[in-house]
Every structure is written in structure tokens, then in C-alpha cells.
Design a protein around this motif. Structure first.
Motif, PDB file in Angstrom:
ATOM      1  N   THR A 173      41.831  45.831  29.591  1.00 18.80           N
ATOM      2  CA  THR A 173      42.191  44.413  29.520  1.00 18.80           C
ATOM      3  C   THR A 173      43.250  44.116  30.572  1.00 18.80           C
ATOM      4  N   TYR A 224      46.011  41.546  31.707  1.00 19.80           N
ATOM      5  CA  TYR A 224      46.852  40.464  31.181  1.00 19.80           C
ATOM      6  C   TYR A 224      47.453  39.779  32.415  1.00 19.80           C
ATOM      7  N   GLU A 225      46.947  38.599  32.716  1.00 17.91           N
ATOM      8  CA  GLU A 225      47.285  37.922  33.974  1.00 17.91           C
ATOM      9  C   GLU A 225      48.600  37.142  33.841  1.00 17.91           C
ATOM     10  N   VAL A 227      43.109  37.279  29.426  1.00 17.11           N
ATOM     11  CA  VAL A 227      44.394  36.774  28.919  1.00 17.11           C
ATOM     12  C   VAL A 227      45.169  36.205  30.116  1.00 17.11           C
ATOM     13  N   GLU A 283      48.690  34.354  30.833  1.00 14.56           N
ATOM     14  CA  GLU A 283      49.990  33.846  30.362  1.00 14.56           C
ATOM     15  C   GLU A 283      50.281  32.563  31.136  1.00 14.56           C
ATOM     16  N   ARG A 299      53.885  39.133  21.423  1.00 14.12           N
ATOM     17  CA  ARG A 299      54.005  40.265  22.345  1.00 14.12           C
ATOM     18  C   ARG A 299      55.487  40.447  22.639  1.00 14.12           C
ATOM     19  N   GLN A 358      52.149  44.074  20.481  1.00 18.66           N
ATOM     20  CA  GLN A 358      52.044  44.835  21.730  1.00 18.66           C
ATOM     21  C   GLN A 358      53.405  44.870  22.414  1.00 18.66           C
ATOM     22  N   SER A 367      55.052  45.480  26.180  1.00 17.75           N
ATOM     23  CA  SER A 367      54.775  45.619  27.608  1.00 17.75           C
ATOM     24  C   SER A 367      55.991  46.213  28.301  1.00 17.75           C
ATOM     25  N   ALA A 413      51.436  48.193  26.862  1.00 18.49           N
ATOM     26  CA  ALA A 413      50.916  47.640  28.113  1.00 18.49           C
ATOM     27  C   ALA A 413      51.907  48.021  29.208  1.00 18.49           C
ATOM     28  N   HIS A 455      53.606  46.870  33.022  1.00 17.16           N
ATOM     29  CA  HIS A 455      53.897  45.661  33.802  1.00 17.16           C
ATOM     30  C   HIS A 455      54.649  46.103  35.061  1.00 17.16           C
ATOM     31  N   THR A 507      45.860  48.269  28.610  1.00 16.87           N
ATOM     32  CA  THR A 507      46.243  46.885  28.938  1.00 16.87           C
ATOM     33  C   THR A 507      47.191  46.915  30.139  1.00 16.87           C
ATOM     34  N   ASP A 562      49.262  44.507  32.974  1.00 15.83           N
ATOM     35  CA  ASP A 562      49.710  43.208  33.460  1.00 15.83           C
ATOM     36  C   ASP A 562      49.539  43.185  34.982  1.00 15.83           C
TER      37      ASP A 562
END
Ligand code: HMG
Ligand code: MG
Length: 316
Positions: free
Chosen positions: A21, A23-24, A57, A59, A151, A185, A187, A218, A220, A242, A244
């Protein structure tokens, strides 16, 4: 066309996941750091195009103090303009005031953001390391009672511009406290992009040993030192699913001087699709979106993949 298959004759290494996944964060982490405020019309179009390109996803924005991040002061207008399609997009919320604003607009996913270090807690949240929990605790409790998904981010996981190295134990302690408030979750943010692959594995292992499995973690990564993609691969090998990333490599944090752009979503997608890993992302549509946003911002995207796939389309 969605390009997700490995090149002919190349197989996915057996221990890597079949799908991940993405996560934008471009509309939030990216645009919060621009010198100019992007007009709300362009933000709406950006988010619609990211969703149409298959990002699962996206944000959208932050309900922080508008004087702290003027680039996102239009959060309420943006969410109103997005209407129903915006309600499932996560938004950053630092405190109860931010939560109230998000609830008024029907947001169903929020993200709190804590700091692993004392200095960044003070600079980013105007709070001490310990006080941040007192700010987040009622925010998360109320959000969960209202049925929202939460999150949690933890920043400065790999190094801090003021404090230098950040001990893994300290990151795990803060991250676990944030997660245990009621997040689904956690990150792990390399806010200033100093992390390297071995450090990523060690930190993930330490979180696993503290009781947080890979499926609630996740990563990042910011790309300040060009390590973000290698670090993403290390996390992938570890078992994280996941990631980012920011379209076109936009990004940074206005309260961490040395933070530059996030891992570019296109660079991540190129690697994942090359490995035969499913993302659901239509890479050409995403590149077209980032090229268009680069035009809005008046500067080329730092993403290598955007540059390779859309050469000569940007002002010099
Ligand atoms: P503060 O000034 O200490 O706030 O800021 P306060 O609680 O003392 O309140 C002062 C005034 O602000 C009050 O108004 C509040 O109502 C108002 P007054 O009574 O004076 O009229 N206020 C608000 N207004 C609107 N929305 C709010 C809000 N809260 C208070 N949410 C605060 C404390 C946390 C609000 C401030 O420090 C802040 O907004 N910080 C946000 C900084 C930020 O957004 N940084 C970037 C995001 S983090 C990041 O990028 C890292 C990440 O990407 C991961 C990584 O890379 O590591 C996530
Ligand atoms: Mg960030």
C-alpha cells in the motif's frame, strides 16, 4: 495502462510481498513546504488526479494552526470542496482544536504526529516531549469515540538536526506510546533523510520486539541524502507493506530546516513494479500529474522517474 508486472523473465524474490500500500503524502507533506501557497483549485485537482491514478490512500491536508503552516490554512475550504470524496482521506490533527475542525467537516481518518526528540517536539508542536502525549491522548480518545481511524506518526526516528543521533530505544518508547493511545498504524519518519538501510532494519526489529508487528508499521522516508529508495527496499525485505511517498518527490517540514523532499512516489512505484509487486498505481497517469504540479509550482520535479518519463516538459 497499469504497469505492475516485472520485466519478462524477471521474477519477484520469493520473500517479498505480492502487493503493498502506498500512502500518498504529496498534498500534505509536499505542499506544506512550498514557499508559495498553492491555490485551492489546484489542490482539489491534484488530489482528484492522485486518486484517479490509483493511489489507495491520499493524505489531504492538516488542521494545524494556520499561522504555523500558512500553506495549508485553506484546509476547511479544501475539505468542503472535496465533499464526500474527501471524507475518507486522512488529515493531520495535532490537538483537540484540530480534531474539532476535522469533525465539523466529516473527516473519518486523522493522523497525529509526535516527535521522538525533545527539540523537535518544542519546535514543531510548541510542547515538550512529555507534554505531547497530554495533547494527543484526549485527541485520540475523542476521535476513536467518534468512530474515526487514527494513524500516528513519529518524527526524527533516524536523526535530529539539533540533537544528532537518536537512540533506537528512545524512538521505540515514544512510538509505542503514540501507537498505544489507540492508533491503527504507526508511521516511522526519517524527517531529515539521514537514515541508511541497516538502521532501518534495526529500528523495525526493535519495534517488532516491543510488540508492534510489521503490519501496523509504515515507513516515511525523506530523500535528503539519496537513501530513501534503498531504505524502502530494506523495509520491504523486513516485511513492511505500507510506504509513505510523495508524488514528484515534493516535501519537507517547515520546522526541520534540513528536511527536503519525500521519497518520490514514482521512484517507489518504478522499483515495486519492476519487482512484480502490485500497487494499483497507473504510473504514466501519476507522472502526468506530477509534471502538471511541477508546472503549477514553476520548477521541475526532483524525481528521477518523472524526469526520465516526461523529459523536456518543464520550464528550465
Ligand atoms: P500553540 O500556539 O502552542 O497552540 O500551537 P495553543 O494550544 O497554545 O493555542 C493558541 C491558539 O491557537 C488558540 O487560539 C487556539 O485556539 C489556536 P486563541 O485562543 O489564541 O485565539 N489553535 C488552533 N487553531 C487552529 N487549529 C488548531 C489549533 N490549535 C490551537 N489545530 C500547535 C500548538 C500544535 C497548534 C502548533 O504548534 C502547530 O500547529 N504545529 C503544527 C506544525 C506542523 O504542522 N508541522 C508539519 C507537520 S509534521 C511533519 O511534517 C512530519 C511528518 O511528515 C513525519 C516526518 O517527516 O517525520 C508527519
Ligand atoms: Mg514528512
Amino acid at each position: 495502462m497499469v504497469e505492475e508486472r516485472a520485466p519478462a523473465g524477471v521474477s519477484r524474490p520469493g520473500d517479498l510481498p505480492a502487493r503493498v500500500t502506498i500512502y500518498e503524502v504529496g498534498a500534505r507533506d509536499g505542499l506544506q513546504n512550498e514557499d508559495t501557497v498553492v491555490p485551492v483549485d489546484a489542490k482539489v485537482e491534484f488530489i482528484h488526479r492522485l486518486l484517479a491514478a490509483g493511489l489507495p490512500v491520499v493524505e489531504a491536508t492538516s488542521f494545524v494552526h494556520p499561522k504555523w503552516v500558512p500553506q495549508l490554512a485553506d484546509a476547511a475550504e479544501l475539505m468542503t470542496r472535496l465533499g464526500d470524496s474527501g471524507r475518507d482521506l486522512p488529515v493531520l490533527v495535532p490537538n483537540e482544536r484540530g480534531l474539532d475542525r476535522a469533525l465539523e467537516l466529516g473527516c473519518r481518518h486523522i493522523a497525529i504526529f509526535g516527535s521522538a526528540t525533545e527539540t523537535f517536539a518544542q519546535r514543531n508542536l510548541n510542547s515538550t516531549l512529555d507534554e505531547q502525549f497530554a495533547m494527543f491522548e484526549p485527541t485520540v480518545t475523542r476521535a476513536r469515540a467518534a468512530g474515526l481511524d487514527v494513524r500516528a506518526y513519529v518524527s526524527m526516528c533516524f536523526g535530529d538536526p539539533w540533537e544528532g543521533d537518536v537512540p533506537i530505544d528512545q524512538v521505540v518508547q515514544v512510538g509505542k506510546c503514540l501507537f498505544d493511545l489507540g492508533a491503527s498504524q504507526l508511521s516511522l519518519g526519517d524527517t531529515i533523510g539521514v537514515g541508511t538501510a541497516g538502521h532501518v532494519s534495526d529500528l523495525l526489529t526493535a519495534f517488532n520486539e516491543a510488540g508492534l508487528p510489521d503490519d501496523v508499521l509504515a515507513v516515511h522516508f525523506h530523500d535528503t541524502y539519496g537513501q530513501a529508495l534503498a531504505n524502502a527496499y530494506a523495509a520491504l525485505q523486513h516485511g513492511v507493506t505500507t510506504f509513505d511517498a510523495s508524488a514528484g518527490g515534493l516535501g519537507g517540514c517547515p520546522y526541520a530546516e534540513s528536511a527536503t523532499g519525500n521519497l518520490a512516489t514514482e521512484d517507489l512505484v518504478w522499483m515495486l513494479h519492476g519487482l512484480g509487486i502490485h500497487t494499483g498505481v497507473d504510473l504514466p497517469a501519476l507522472v502526468a500529474t506530477s509534471t502538471w504540479m511541477a508546472g503549477v509550482l514553476g520548477r521541475p520535479s526532483p524525481s528521477r522517474v518523472v524526469t526520465a518519463l516526461a523529459p523536456g516538459t518543464m520550464p528550465a
